[in-house]
Design an enzyme around this catalytic site. Structure first.
Site, short mmCIF file in Angstrom:
data_model
loop_
_atom_site.label_atom_id
_atom_site.label_comp_id
_atom_site.label_asym_id
_atom_site.label_seq_id
_atom_site.Cartn_x
_atom_site.Cartn_y
_atom_site.Cartn_z
N LYS A 162 -75.94 -11.00 38.03
CA LYS A 162 -76.30 -10.81 36.61
C LYS A 162 -77.14 -11.99 36.11
O LYS A 162 -77.42 -12.10 34.92
CB LYS A 162 -75.03 -10.72 35.77
CG LYS A 162 -74.10 -9.60 36.16
CD LYS A 162 -72.83 -9.68 35.31
CE LYS A 162 -71.65 -9.14 36.06
NZ LYS A 162 -70.38 -9.63 35.50
N HIS A 182 -76.19 -27.39 58.15
CA HIS A 182 -74.94 -26.64 58.31
C HIS A 182 -73.91 -27.65 58.85
O HIS A 182 -73.55 -27.63 60.01
CB HIS A 182 -75.15 -25.49 59.28
CG HIS A 182 -74.04 -24.47 59.33
ND1 HIS A 182 -72.78 -24.70 58.79
CD2 HIS A 182 -74.01 -23.22 59.84
CE1 HIS A 182 -72.03 -23.62 58.99
NE2 HIS A 182 -72.75 -22.71 59.61
#
Ligand code: CP
Length: 315
Positions: free
Chosen positions: A80, A129
């Protein structure tokens, strides 16, 4: 409060302590089984994952804590238009620690700057990572007994592979490491990585053929070609099967060479290699749980008493 954005956020000495703790957890799981009772981990994954998300969740559950989270951006309010900064301020009200994966480089760092709980970078774009690197280092240290004096070959997509960039940064701090980068020209390791090695006089070679260097290697770190980071499918299809490690190539390697892979694998290691005792990529997954347990305890400042197994909070 500490976050983990890069493996370099921990000194070599701190990493040693973390790996000692991970090895102790491996040997004494029961002792740690209530260490995080009452604590919650939020896994905020804006990108797909099997190992990292589930090993974080398994780690927290193994410590007696609980887990909340989302596994794709479309099921969170990011869909949203909510910013990462706002999301982490909300998550800070729900959880004690957060592991975040995001397709945009630097997003977990933005979150860490607005967070009131520790944030762990669980992979940001093609950048870093760090918890995969902790997993890789713990695997090497546990199976080889050291993290120094190795010739390591890194093979495959060295351009987009964030696990590769993190691992090179981390291993460059240990004595006697020589890197051999094996990739097609299009997927060579970025200049900023080789510039760092040159500045620090750390030896490295760049080659295209895997067969020619197999006999020299103590460690071979295979990686998949990162389809999701390519700009066009044609290039991916052309490069995806450039390397396939099979039994014939394994015959060229020494008897003690270890094959690692962060997984997921696509075609770059033939399944016929899986039964070779030098293939340790599934053991690596198990080490990932122990090291994430150790990391959660460390970032939450929780120590477990040696004799009683009682939790001691250091905060
Ligand atoms: N190694 C790794 O990061 O795997 P996942 O993408 O499945 O988490």
């Amino acid at each position: 409060m500490r976050h983990l954005m890069s493996p370099l956020d921990f000194s070599v000495e701190e990493l040693d302590q973390l790996f000692d703790l991970a090895n102790d957890i491996e040997a004494n799981m029961e002792k740690y089984s209530r260490a995080c009772h009452g604590k919650k981990l939020a896994t905020c994954f804006y990108e797909p994952s099997t190992r990292t998300r589930l090993s974080f969740e398994s780690a927290m559950l193994g410590l007696g804590g609980s887990v909340i989270g989302f596994s794709e951006a479309s099921s969170s309010s990011a869909s949203k238009g909510e910013s990462v900064s706002d999301t982490i301020r909300v998550i800070s009200c729900f959880a004690d620690i957060c592991a975040m994966r995001h397709p945009k480089e630097g997003a977990p760092k933005v979150a860490a700057e607005r967070s009131s709980i520790p944030v762990i970078n669980a992979g940001d774009g093609g950048h870093q990572h760090p918890t995969q690197t902790l997993t890789d280092l713990l695997t090497i240290r546990s199976l080889k007994g050291r993290l120094h004096h190795f010739t390591i070959g890194l093979c495959g997509d060295l351009k987009f592979g964030r696990t590769v960039h993190s691992l090179i940064n981390a291993l460059a701090r240990y004595e006697g490491i020589k890197f051999i980068f094996i990739s097609p020209r299009e997927l060579m390791v970025p200049d900023y990585v080789t510039d760092m090695l040159k500045e620090r006089n750390i030896p490295y070679e760049e080659v295209i053929r895997l067969e020619s260097i197999m006999p020299q290697l103590d460690l071979l770190y295979m990686t998949r070609v990162q389809r999701e980071r390519f700009f066009n499918e044609e290039d991916y299809v052309r490069l995806k099967d450039f390397y396939i490690l099979d039994k014939a190539k394994m015959k060229l390697a020494g008897p003690d060479m270890l094959v690692l892979h962060p997984l997921p694998r696509v075609n770059e290691i033939s399944v016929e290699v899986d039964d070779d005792p030098r293939a340790v990529y599934f053991k690596q997954v198990q080490y990932g749980v122990y090291v994430r347990m150790a990391l959660i305890l460390t970032l939450l400042n929780i120590r477990v008493d040696e004799r009683e197994g009682e939790k001691i909070c250091l905060t």
